[in-house]
Write a protein that holds these residues in place. Structure first.
Motif, PDB file in Angstrom:
ATOM      1  N   ASN A   1       0.917  -1.183   0.258  1.00  0.00           N
ATOM      2  CA  ASN A   1       0.027   0.113  -0.080  1.00  0.00           C
ATOM      3  C   ASN A   1       0.653   1.344   0.192  1.00  0.00           C
ATOM      4  OD1 ASN A   1      -2.438  -1.645   0.064  1.00  0.00           O
ATOM      5  ND2 ASN A   1      -2.591  -1.175   2.138  1.00  0.00           N
TER       6      ASN A   1
ATOM      7  N   SER B   1       1.249   4.103  -3.385  1.00  0.00           N
ATOM      8  CA  SER B   1       0.823   4.811  -2.741  1.00  0.00           C
ATOM      9  C   SER B   1       0.702   6.839  -3.650  1.00  0.00           C
ATOM     10  CB  SER B   1       1.148   5.808  -1.376  1.00  0.00           C
ATOM     11  OG  SER B   1       2.592   6.466  -1.056  1.00  0.00           O
ATOM     12  N   ASP B   2       2.096   6.380  -4.299  1.00  0.00           N
ATOM     13  CA  ASP B   2       2.631   7.066  -5.470  1.00  0.00           C
ATOM     14  C   ASP B   2       2.809   6.487  -6.693  1.00  0.00           C
ATOM     15  OD1 ASP B   2       3.925   8.857  -6.479  1.00  0.00           O
ATOM     16  OD2 ASP B   2       5.842   9.345  -5.650  1.00  0.00           O
TER      17      ASP B   2
ATOM     18  N   LYS C   1       6.987  10.087  -1.135  1.00  0.00           N
ATOM     19  CA  LYS C   1       5.489  10.099  -0.477  1.00  0.00           C
ATOM     20  C   LYS C   1       5.398   8.555  -0.266  1.00  0.00           C
ATOM     21  CE  LYS C   1       0.937   9.877  -2.056  1.00  0.00           C
ATOM     22  NZ  LYS C   1      -0.058  10.252  -3.389  1.00  0.00           N
ATOM     23  N   GLN C   2       6.246   7.623  -0.910  1.00  0.00           N
ATOM     24  CA  GLN C   2       5.877   6.190   0.115  1.00  0.00           C
ATOM     25  C   GLN C   2       7.151   5.797   0.693  1.00  0.00           C
ATOM     26  OE1 GLN C   2       8.342   4.438  -3.633  1.00  0.00           O
ATOM     27  NE2 GLN C   2       6.730   4.144  -4.872  1.00  0.00           N
TER      28      GLN C   2
ATOM     29  N   THR D   1       4.031   7.636   3.796  1.00  0.00           N
ATOM     30  CA  THR D   1       3.465   6.515   3.776  1.00  0.00           C
ATOM     31  C   THR D   1       3.859   5.616   4.780  1.00  0.00           C
ATOM     32  OG1 THR D   1       2.312   7.459   1.652  1.00  0.00           O
ATOM     33  CG2 THR D   1       1.956   5.926   2.956  1.00  0.00           C
TER      34      THR D   1
END
Length: 113
Positions: A40, A44-45, A57-58, A61
């Motif tokens: 997930n 996310s990116d 972003k990964q 997260t």
């Protein structure tokens, strides 16, 4: 060495409010994450095209998920929305270092036949 990278406490430069109280540090534990959490976070990116490079972003997260595993008062969305800029930078670094070290350890553990 992996133990030190797997779990820790991020001392916040900018405290966040959790259930009406100022929180000055966030525990995290990447070791409590499961495969689904990892997938997930990587998903996310959607803009990421390079499977060998983790995006900010990964990493952010993944860190937020690692916090949510050990802080019952917070979920990953809370972490991502409330963390200040300087703390977010440290969170991304912690997750990136963990991921790079994990993949290197995985390569070392995989025997070539």
């Amino acid at each position: 060495a992996m133990e030190k990278l797997t779990r820790g406490v991020l001392k916040l430069k900018e405290p966040i409010t959790v259930r009406g109280k100022d929180t000055k540090e966030l525990a995290y534990d990447f070791g409590k994450l499961r495969g689904g959490d990892y997938v997930n976070a990587m998903d996310s990116d959607r803009e990421s095209r390079n499977v060998f490079k983790v995006t900010y972003k990964q990493a952010f997260t993944l860190f937020a998920k690692a916090c949510a595993k050990v802080n019952s008062d917070l979920d990953e969305v809370d972490v991502m929305q409330r963390l200040g800029l300087a703390d977010a930078i440290e969170a991304v670094q912690a997750a990136t270092v963990f991921l790079v070290a994990s993949s290197r350890k995985g390569e070392a553990d995989t025997s070539k036949k």
